[in-house]
Design an enzyme around this catalytic site. Sequence first.
Site, PDB file in Angstrom:
ATOM      1  N   ARG A 168     -11.875 -22.154  -3.943  1.00  0.00           N
ATOM      2  CA  ARG A 168     -12.238 -21.864  -5.341  1.00  0.00           C
ATOM      3  C   ARG A 168     -11.196 -22.394  -6.316  1.00  0.00           C
ATOM      4  NH1 ARG A 168     -12.278 -15.840  -7.523  1.00  0.00           N
ATOM      5  NH2 ARG A 168     -10.423 -16.447  -8.674  1.00  0.00           N
ATOM      6  N   HIS A 199     -20.587 -11.818 -10.947  1.00  0.00           N
ATOM      7  CA  HIS A 199     -20.987 -12.212  -9.597  1.00  0.00           C
ATOM      8  C   HIS A 199     -20.472 -11.214  -8.574  1.00  0.00           C
ATOM      9  CE1 HIS A 199     -17.098 -14.245 -10.209  1.00  0.00           C
ATOM     10  NE2 HIS A 199     -16.928 -14.175  -8.896  1.00  0.00           N
TER      11      HIS A 199
HETATM   12  C1  SIN Z   1     -17.759 -15.627  -3.050  1.00  0.00           C
HETATM   13  O1  SIN Z   1     -16.959 -15.759  -2.122  1.00  0.00           O
HETATM   14  O2  SIN Z   1     -18.974 -15.757  -2.870  1.00  0.00           O
HETATM   15  C2  SIN Z   1     -17.292 -15.306  -4.418  1.00  0.00           C
HETATM   16  C3  SIN Z   1     -15.817 -15.242  -4.501  1.00  0.00           C
HETATM   17  C4  SIN Z   1     -15.350 -14.734  -5.855  1.00  0.00           C
HETATM   18  O3  SIN Z   1     -15.583 -13.584  -6.188  1.00  0.00           O
HETATM   19  O4  SIN Z   1     -14.757 -15.501  -6.602  1.00  0.00           O
END
Ligand code: SIN
Length: 302
Positions: A272, A256
């Site tokens: 998170r 991601h």
């Molecule tokens: C995000 O903030 O969209 C992703 C964060 C991450 O890389 O965990």
Amino acid sequence: MTSLVITPLGYAAGARVTGLDLRNPLTQEQVAAVQAAWHKHLILVFPGQDLTAPQLITFTGQMGEVERNDNVPYYRDPDYPEVLLVSNKPRNGKPSETRNTGRNWHADLTYTDRPAKGSVLMCKEKPVIGGDTMFANMYMAYDTLSPVLRDFIETLDAVHDITLIKGFERRDPAQIAEMKRANPPIAHPVVRTHPETGRKLLFVSERIRNFVGMTEEESQPLLQFLNSHATSPEFVYRHQWALNDIVMWDNRCTLHIALKDFDQNQARHMMRCSMRGEKSGYVIAPEKEDGASLKSALASVS
Ligand code: SIN
């Protein structure tokens, strides 16, 4: 009781899950249904879930063992160390150290000997436009390589390096020193088998310095090809956040990236939680990180 509905969102990955209230612990049947959908779609979006930190931890704990973020002990919720704050909101009058978290393609915690199993990210504040996150499907990335290249990369381990987090060098110097001490370069296989689906996947990212036994110069062209192939638009799901969205990704078979596609004067505040992954990898002796002598420098941590 509303029933659980799973709606695919993308060809490569992603599905929306409705009919659950994540403020309450799930039943065993619901956990099983969510996990089955997760293995199929890799990224699940739960809209309209306004959870507290303890509720987020409880939900994450139903999906796996909750990670305490001890390898990167900064920007955790002061009361709940399991919750990492990914935020561009200033803290104690200083710019946030996580304002640029995730700006290159990666999977969480691959610079440790326990890359995360998965992560759960909740959107608490968002810019009017943008602040999107993209996810790439690493099964597809592996499956679409030619057989000869697949056989070759199966022999390789890659050195994951925390200092390759984008913007790492702009962090507080004391934090940099501590994070480097706690996370020496670590090698993981380039091809892995998912422990639950049994499928092979490509395990690369933009936080790899070189392949074990190869110099950076030798490694980079192949690495760049693999990263660019792995993040081809066809393999990507792009998530446009809404307030109180929760997105749960399988960190073992996806990459991601958090995009800087928004007005930086507007707040983006995310919480998170991650699930601990299996122990894997081996530490590379830092003083021997120089090409040909690298192979003889490996020290197993297990
Ligand atoms: C995000 O903030 O969209 C992703 C964060 C991450 O890389 O965990």
